[in-house]
Design an enzyme around this catalytic site. Sequence first.
Site, mmCIF file in Angstrom:
data_model
loop_
_atom_site.group_PDB
_atom_site.id
_atom_site.type_symbol
_atom_site.label_atom_id
_atom_site.label_comp_id
_atom_site.label_asym_id
_atom_site.label_seq_id
_atom_site.Cartn_x
_atom_site.Cartn_y
_atom_site.Cartn_z
ATOM 1 N N HIS A 33 78.673 106.888 12.576
ATOM 2 C CA HIS A 33 77.619 106.768 13.582
ATOM 3 C C HIS A 33 77.880 107.682 14.773
ATOM 4 O O HIS A 33 77.005 108.439 15.188
ATOM 5 C CB HIS A 33 77.501 105.312 14.043
ATOM 6 C CG HIS A 33 76.890 104.439 13.003
ATOM 7 N ND1 HIS A 33 77.621 103.866 11.996
ATOM 8 C CD2 HIS A 33 75.601 104.068 12.803
ATOM 9 C CE1 HIS A 33 76.815 103.171 11.219
ATOM 10 N NE2 HIS A 33 75.590 103.276 11.675
ATOM 11 N N HIS A 85 89.036 103.357 28.277
ATOM 12 C CA HIS A 85 88.235 102.806 27.169
ATOM 13 C C HIS A 85 86.790 102.487 27.622
ATOM 14 O O HIS A 85 86.320 101.358 27.482
ATOM 15 C CB HIS A 85 88.902 101.550 26.591
ATOM 16 C CG HIS A 85 88.483 101.281 25.169
ATOM 17 N ND1 HIS A 85 89.288 100.678 24.251
ATOM 18 C CD2 HIS A 85 87.323 101.545 24.515
ATOM 19 C CE1 HIS A 85 88.662 100.579 23.096
ATOM 20 N NE2 HIS A 85 87.456 101.097 23.227
ATOM 21 N N GLU A 102 96.576 98.885 25.712
ATOM 22 C CA GLU A 102 95.623 98.984 26.820
ATOM 23 C C GLU A 102 95.767 97.745 27.704
ATOM 24 O O GLU A 102 95.825 96.627 27.180
ATOM 25 C CB GLU A 102 94.197 99.092 26.279
ATOM 26 C CG GLU A 102 93.998 100.378 25.478
ATOM 27 C CD GLU A 102 92.584 100.545 24.927
ATOM 28 O OE1 GLU A 102 91.744 99.651 25.142
ATOM 29 O OE2 GLU A 102 92.342 101.586 24.289
HETATM 30 P P1 NAI Z 1 81.580 104.350 11.682
HETATM 31 O O1 NAI Z 1 82.119 103.284 10.798
HETATM 32 O O2 NAI Z 1 80.121 104.532 11.780
HETATM 33 O O3 NAI Z 1 82.226 105.769 11.275
HETATM 34 C C1 NAI Z 1 83.577 105.934 10.945
HETATM 35 C C2 NAI Z 1 83.677 107.078 9.946
HETATM 36 O O4 NAI Z 1 85.042 107.373 9.718
HETATM 37 C C3 NAI Z 1 83.061 106.745 8.595
HETATM 38 O O5 NAI Z 1 82.156 107.757 8.211
HETATM 39 C C4 NAI Z 1 84.265 106.679 7.670
HETATM 40 O O6 NAI Z 1 83.961 107.051 6.340
HETATM 41 C C5 NAI Z 1 85.193 107.643 8.339
HETATM 42 N N1 NAI Z 1 86.604 107.478 7.968
HETATM 43 C C6 NAI Z 1 87.273 106.308 7.752
HETATM 44 N N2 NAI Z 1 88.548 106.570 7.434
HETATM 45 C C7 NAI Z 1 88.695 107.913 7.450
HETATM 46 C C8 NAI Z 1 89.790 108.787 7.197
HETATM 47 N N3 NAI Z 1 91.001 108.312 6.861
HETATM 48 N N4 NAI Z 1 89.570 110.107 7.293
HETATM 49 C C9 NAI Z 1 88.350 110.592 7.630
HETATM 50 N N5 NAI Z 1 87.279 109.829 7.867
HETATM 51 C C10 NAI Z 1 87.454 108.489 7.795
HETATM 52 O O7 NAI Z 1 82.214 104.070 13.113
HETATM 53 P P2 NAI Z 1 81.653 104.544 14.528
HETATM 54 O O8 NAI Z 1 80.686 103.560 15.049
HETATM 55 O O9 NAI Z 1 81.242 105.968 14.428
HETATM 56 O O10 NAI Z 1 82.977 104.402 15.421
HETATM 57 C C11 NAI Z 1 84.054 105.305 15.259
HETATM 58 C C12 NAI Z 1 85.246 104.863 16.104
HETATM 59 O O11 NAI Z 1 84.868 104.803 17.490
HETATM 60 C C13 NAI Z 1 85.779 103.463 15.762
HETATM 61 O O12 NAI Z 1 87.183 103.505 15.767
HETATM 62 C C14 NAI Z 1 85.324 102.597 16.926
HETATM 63 O O13 NAI Z 1 86.217 101.520 17.160
HETATM 64 C C15 NAI Z 1 85.378 103.607 18.068
HETATM 65 N N6 NAI Z 1 84.543 103.263 19.226
HETATM 66 C C16 NAI Z 1 85.028 103.543 20.465
HETATM 67 C C17 NAI Z 1 84.293 103.240 21.595
HETATM 68 C C18 NAI Z 1 84.823 103.574 22.956
HETATM 69 O O14 NAI Z 1 84.412 102.948 23.931
HETATM 70 N N7 NAI Z 1 85.679 104.541 23.079
HETATM 71 C C19 NAI Z 1 83.001 102.573 21.509
HETATM 72 C C20 NAI Z 1 82.516 102.415 20.143
HETATM 73 C C21 NAI Z 1 83.294 102.732 19.061
#
Ligand code: NAI
Length: 410
Positions: free
Chosen positions: A162, A293, A270
């Site tokens: 996403h 964060h 954190e």
């Molecule tokens: P998502 O689930 O939509 O996308 C994650 C992607 O990573 C998926 O396409 C998946 O196939 C891929 N993936 C998983 N393991 C992998 C690997 N070993 N190598 C390569 N690709 C891999 O998740 P989203 O919503 O995009 O969130 C991504 C990250 O951002 C999460 O860790 C989430 O916790 C974090 N996040 C951080 C926020 C912040 O405030 N900094 C807020 C929202 C999310």
Amino acid sequence: MTNTYSFDKSRIKVVLVEGIHENAVTYFRENGYSDIEYYREALSGSRLEEKLRNAHIIGIRSRTEIRSDMLRKAQRLIAVGCFSIGTNQVDVHEAKMAGIPVFNAPFSNTRSVAELVIAECIMLMRGIPEKNHLARNRIWMKSASNSVEVRGKTLGIIGYGHIGSQVSILAESLGMRIIYYDIEKKLTLGNATPVSCLEELLKYSDTVTIHVPSTDLTRNMISGRQVAMMKKGACLINASRGDVVDYKAVAEGLRTKQLSGAAADVFPQEPASAEEPFTSELQEFDNVILTPHIGGNTLEAQANIGLEVAEKLVKYSDTGSTIGAVNFVEISLRPNASKQRFLHIHANVPGVLKEINNVFSSRNINIAAEFLQTDPELGYVIVETDSELDHSVIRDLRNIPHTIRVRVLF
Ligand code: NAI
């Protein structure tokens, strides 16, 4: 003649705590829920237990913890809404076994994170953190060295989900070349190009940004070896999870000038609040952007979360649909006012469905439709009929062995 069924929503008590965005209150009211208790603060202890005993629906953010002992006593509770991204504050498995779906809003802040990453990418590639630091210390460093446009440069995105795919679209509109690496096959947006391995991505990217979940595979996926594989002078951004990057290795990369800048929004440890100190290996560097964060913390994200979770809760309460629940089998149904709907949640053991059907067939009630989903532990069945409500049906459904919860929408 066709009956029209509608259940009395004013009898459903909704308790919202921790100052959940007003969008949620508005949405409940617009959908006929008038018994809403609203608290600005987090609740705990006996106060929370009392609210849980009386509530049908509870909405919390991240500071209110709902643990298994409380769930066992919450006899009326039909659903929990976590107005947050994560659901760690609730014992979700225990909630499932008590027949209580838990909903959250995993993607309401996607855009907010993506915008921060784009801003950081530009700032790092222009060397702004360092120049800002010098200017604050009365040093006029007017130089173009280490300062480049992002246009035409390559952004490497690790994890094209996403957030990663949103970053891709935004960066491409700035004229960047996008390459990405994901373990799953993804629909490529715009002109982005998938690469076959992480090493390839690291080798060709001017800036690398990480958007993967925390898993066994992603823990320390950027460590000393990976930093060494990056282009000399590249930048690194991590707004995913703290344990995905070994920040000691990043610090070493900054020290040796292998990296020209880094941004980190997430950390392995954190602080829980502003009162606790925050320490990181990256604090000593001027060419680093550190944020607490807050990638997803915007007013828009809060508003989106308020609406998204309220929509899921209302949908479940009105129709029985569990789409978006983190701990429950999924049934998706549209409202159907011409049918009476019985929701039966039970332990998944053989024979329960037969017993449910018997309750109706023994009364000569025709089942118009039946929807069943199971996981290894739980069964969830929705039965639709068009007969008058016979309260003994509910009693008999409740008495079936292994029944966890029964509701009727009439
Ligand atoms: P998502 O689930 O939509 O996308 C994650 C992607 O990573 C998926 O396409 C998946 O196939 C891929 N993936 C998983 N393991 C992998 C690997 N070993 N190598 C390569 N690709 C891999 O998740 P989203 O919503 O995009 O969130 C991504 C990250 O951002 C999460 O860790 C989430 O916790 C974090 N996040 C951080 C926020 C912040 O405030 N900094 C807020 C929202 C999310």
